[in-house]
Design a protein around this motif. Structure first.
Motif: not given
Length: 363
Positions: A78-94
């Motif tokens: 769960v920890e690294f799953f969350s980190q990956c989601l933040s990696f995309l969100a912080s780059a404003a990936a759509n």
């Protein structure tokens, strides 16, 4: 060996598995995504990036587009799953972002689940770097992460858009990891392809340089592609995709009780394949002589057939109760009616399973 792509046939979600000219194919596909105005991102692990420092750059990826995670099974969390989601969100990936997995089964499973979840689903692509992920986990769309309670208890069916299998990547794979991948290769022979089982038996070992390797990898992918086409989400009442879990009910229990990372997944699968053979004999589905055949093949590729230290039988049995294949609270196993032919079997006496565990070194 044919160098043409294999197709996993799933109607509008069909996709190719590429086996030849991977560097050029990957570079062309990445360029095409960019030309269409789409962003690209990669999830990998530090060990793979260290072993292949220029691979992604040559395919057209830039450093800031790559997320590097720690190597190993604990990253499927769960920890690294969350980190990956933040990696995309912080780059404003759509939603037009294309996410690539560059690594073994851990990275592939994690990245696929991230792709399935982010913005309710974005495209992802698999670039497997281990033998195990090439022949098994990169194909078929099973994605997920582990919980402390068990392996792969959270996830989604989310098919990749393409898989790029470059066996040259295996030249940096540690021998132990290569051997672990062979467990899944042997599994395909035991569940669906007696000819493959016999061909492996005739080999004097196998390594990344072996001329037979690309053909063997392709053969495993072809078996998996067919099974996935027939039963994508593992809903068949009997048989179907569940057969790909030969040995895995035992293996997942070993990994859970020993602690993730104590055994490589393939090492646990190897012990599971031996136990599944013993179980099949115990159910009078196989002749006793098949135990020696299976064990010899497993050990021929430097894999274990017994636990390397005693694990508590009660904990192993409890872990099995959480297995995803179970139905109605009853243990469900994949067994063999002949080497090369697997079936799903339920209603097995738990005492028989406990006895098999003890014979394999549990206490």
């Amino acid at each position: 060996m044919s160098t043409e792509a294999l197709t996993v046939r799933l109607a509008e979600r069909s996709y190719p598995i590429h086996f030849s000219q991977i560097a050029e194919t990957l570079k062309t596909d990445v360029a095409a995504l960019r030309a269409a105005g789409r962003s690209v991102r990669v999830v990998s692990d530090a060990r793979v990036l260290h072993a292949h420092p220029s691979y992604l750059a040559q395919a057209g990826f830039q450093d800031e587009e790559i997320l590097s995670l720690p190597a190993g099974e604990p990253t499927k969390s769960v920890e690294f799953f969350s980190q990956c989601l933040s990696f995309l969100a912080s780059a404003a990936a759509n939603r037009d972002c294309a996410l690539f997995a560059f690594g073994g089964g851990v990275i592939g499973d994690l990245t696929g689940y991230v792709a399935a979840s982010y913005l309710r689903g974005i495209d992802f692509y698999q670039i497997p770097t281990t033998l195990l992920s090439m022949v098994d986990s990169s194909v078929g769309g099973k994605t997920g992460i582990n919980l402390p309670e068990g392996k792969n208890l959270v996830g989604a069916f989310w098919q990749p858009k393409a898989v790029y299998i470059d066996t040259a990547l295996l030249q940096t794979l540690p021998a132990r990891e290569f051997a672990a991948g062979m467990a899944e290769v042997i599994k395909y022979g035991m569940l669906a392809d007696l000819e493959l089982f016999n061909d492996l038996n005739a080999l004097d070992g196998l390594n990344a340089e072996s001329p037979e390797l690309p053909g063997i990898v392709r053969r495993c992918c072809a078996i998996k592609a067919q099974v996935v086409t027939d039963d994508e989400t593992e809903t068949a009442a009997t048989g179907g995709r569940a057969l790909l879990n030969l040995g895995h009910t035992f293996a997942h229990a070993i990994e859970n009780v020993a602690g993730y990372g104590q055994y490589l997944h393939g090492e646990a699968v190897a012990i599971g394949l031996s136990l599944a053979t013993h179980l099949s004999v115990g159910l009078n589905q196989l002749p006793n002589s098949d135990i020696a055949l299976a064990n010899r093949l497993i050990q021929q590729f430097q894999l274990p057939i017994r636990l390397n230290h005693a694990l508590p039988v009660q904990e192993l049995m409890a872990a099995m109760q959480r297995d995803k294949k179970n139905r109605g609270g009853r243990l469900r196993f994949v067994t063999m009616t002949a080497l090369g032919t697997a079936v799903t079997t339920s209603g097995i006496d738990p005492e028989l399973i406990a006895t098999l565990w003890r014979e394999a070194g549990a206490e």
